[in-house]
Design a protein around this motif. Structure first.
Motif, mmCIF file in Angstrom:
data_model
loop_
_atom_site.group_PDB
_atom_site.id
_atom_site.type_symbol
_atom_site.label_atom_id
_atom_site.label_comp_id
_atom_site.label_asym_id
_atom_site.label_seq_id
_atom_site.Cartn_x
_atom_site.Cartn_y
_atom_site.Cartn_z
ATOM 1 N N UNK A 89 0.832 -1.204 0.000
ATOM 2 C CA UNK A 89 0.000 0.000 0.000
ATOM 3 C C UNK A 89 0.869 1.258 0.000
ATOM 4 N N UNK A 90 1.953 1.258 0.798
ATOM 5 C CA UNK A 90 2.860 2.401 0.821
ATOM 6 C C UNK A 90 3.494 2.612 -0.552
ATOM 7 N N UNK A 91 3.920 1.522 -1.167
ATOM 8 C CA UNK A 91 4.542 1.610 -2.498
ATOM 9 C C UNK A 91 3.523 2.112 -3.518
ATOM 10 N N UNK A 92 2.296 1.666 -3.389
ATOM 11 C CA UNK A 92 1.244 2.113 -4.292
ATOM 12 C C UNK A 92 1.015 3.620 -4.153
ATOM 13 N N UNK A 93 1.002 4.112 -2.907
ATOM 14 C CA UNK A 93 0.830 5.549 -2.670
ATOM 15 C C UNK A 93 1.995 6.338 -3.257
ATOM 16 N N UNK A 94 3.226 5.824 -3.108
ATOM 17 C CA UNK A 94 4.391 6.496 -3.670
ATOM 18 C C UNK A 94 4.281 6.568 -5.188
ATOM 19 N N UNK A 95 3.884 5.474 -5.802
ATOM 20 C CA UNK A 95 3.749 5.451 -7.259
ATOM 21 C C UNK A 95 2.652 6.395 -7.733
ATOM 22 N N UNK A 96 1.570 6.488 -6.973
ATOM 23 C CA UNK A 96 0.502 7.420 -7.339
ATOM 24 C C UNK A 96 0.998 8.863 -7.259
ATOM 25 N N UNK A 97 1.792 9.180 -6.209
ATOM 26 C CA UNK A 97 2.349 10.524 -6.083
ATOM 27 C C UNK A 97 3.289 10.822 -7.244
ATOM 28 N N UNK A 98 4.123 9.840 -7.608
ATOM 29 C CA UNK A 98 5.048 10.041 -8.719
ATOM 30 C C UNK A 98 4.288 10.246 -10.024
ATOM 31 N N UNK A 99 3.238 9.487 -10.217
ATOM 32 C CA UNK A 99 2.435 9.624 -11.439
ATOM 33 C C UNK A 99 1.762 10.995 -11.481
ATOM 34 N N UNK A 100 1.257 11.461 -10.341
ATOM 35 C CA UNK A 100 0.606 12.769 -10.290
ATOM 36 C C UNK A 100 1.630 13.872 -10.577
ATOM 37 N N UNK A 101 2.833 13.740 -10.003
ATOM 38 C CA UNK A 101 3.876 14.735 -10.241
ATOM 39 C C UNK A 101 4.280 14.750 -11.715
ATOM 40 N N UNK A 102 4.384 13.581 -12.309
ATOM 41 C CA UNK A 102 4.730 13.496 -13.728
ATOM 42 C C UNK A 102 3.646 14.142 -14.587
ATOM 43 N N UNK A 103 2.387 13.936 -14.229
ATOM 44 C CA UNK A 103 1.276 14.560 -14.955
ATOM 45 C C UNK A 103 1.352 16.081 -14.848
ATOM 46 N N UNK A 104 1.659 16.588 -13.651
ATOM 47 C CA UNK A 104 1.765 18.034 -13.456
ATOM 48 C C UNK A 104 2.915 18.603 -14.271
ATOM 49 N N UNK A 105 4.056 17.907 -14.280
ATOM 50 C CA UNK A 105 5.207 18.376 -15.055
ATOM 51 C C UNK A 105 4.895 18.349 -16.547
ATOM 52 N N UNK A 106 4.200 17.318 -16.993
ATOM 53 C CA UNK A 106 3.819 17.231 -18.395
ATOM 54 C C UNK A 106 2.876 18.361 -18.766
ATOM 55 N N UNK A 107 1.930 18.655 -17.901
ATOM 56 C CA UNK A 107 0.992 19.749 -18.154
ATOM 57 C C UNK A 107 1.734 21.081 -18.229
ATOM 58 N N UNK A 108 2.679 21.281 -17.311
ATOM 59 C CA UNK A 108 3.471 22.518 -17.320
ATOM 60 C C UNK A 108 4.306 22.614 -18.593
ATOM 61 N N UNK A 109 4.904 21.503 -19.020
ATOM 62 C CA UNK A 109 5.711 21.500 -20.241
ATOM 63 C C UNK A 109 4.845 21.822 -21.462
ATOM 64 N N UNK A 110 3.636 21.283 -21.485
ATOM 65 C CA UNK A 110 2.735 21.581 -22.598
ATOM 66 C C UNK A 110 2.345 23.057 -22.604
ATOM 67 N N UNK A 111 2.111 23.603 -21.425
ATOM 68 C CA UNK A 111 1.764 25.014 -21.317
ATOM 69 C C UNK A 111 2.918 25.884 -21.814
ATOM 70 N N UNK A 112 4.143 25.544 -21.380
ATOM 71 C CA UNK A 112 5.321 26.286 -21.851
ATOM 72 C C UNK A 112 5.468 26.181 -23.367
ATOM 73 N N UNK A 113 5.272 24.982 -23.884
ATOM 74 C CA UNK A 113 5.371 24.776 -25.328
ATOM 75 C C UNK A 113 4.378 25.667 -26.060
ATOM 76 N N UNK A 114 3.137 25.696 -25.590
ATOM 77 C CA UNK A 114 2.116 26.513 -26.242
ATOM 78 C C UNK A 114 2.467 27.997 -26.172
#
Length: 150
Positions: A89-114
């Protein structure tokens, strides 16, 4: 590996029943050069249930001490299972946090690109108002006059 007779005793059926199951393909066995069969116990118990009457006729196979050891082992395994589930469960929570952070970084990169794409478009696009026919002809005449062509 069990012989045909041993296999029949283990599951409490006749040898002919085991032999027929082999011939029908329900039970796999290795046929030896002398014509006898060797049967893997796991294969035998896949097809037939073990003979329980053997255990009851000789009395219980486990002593109370064995039962206590099994209970202790069971408790230990339950705790280990709980611990492993918590870690999972702890590992699952860590992976979810990493996935959320990656999504936020991707969104920011797309915004910068635009943003930078819009900047490049602004720079590369001519924003001067279009000239009319007279202005173009007069502008061409001025350019030729200043170059000494007229």
């Amino acid at each position: 590996m069990l012989s045909l007779g041993q296999a029949a005793k283990e599951v409490g059926v006749a040898k002919s029943t085991i032999s027929k199951a082999i011939k029908d393909g329900r039970l796999s066995a290795e046929k030896l050069d002398n014509g006898s069969y060797k049967i893997d116990p796991s294969e035998l118990f896949r097809v037939y249930q073990p003979n329980r009457s053997k255990e009851t006729s000789n009395g219980p196979s486990e002593t109370p001490k064995d039962n206590l050891e099994l209970l202790v082992e069971n408790k230990v395994m339950q705790r280990e299972l709980e611990f492993m589930r918590e870690r999972l469960e702890e590992r699952d929570k860590q992976l979810q946090k990493q996935a959320q952070k990656a999504e936020e970084e991707l969104s920011e990169a797309r915004s910068d690109r635009d943003h930078w794409r819009a900047q490049a478009t602004m720079i590369l696009t001519d924003h001067r108002p279009p000239k009319g026919f007279i202005e173009r002809v007069f502008g061409l005449w001025k350019t030729r006059k200043s170059n000494g062509q007229i």
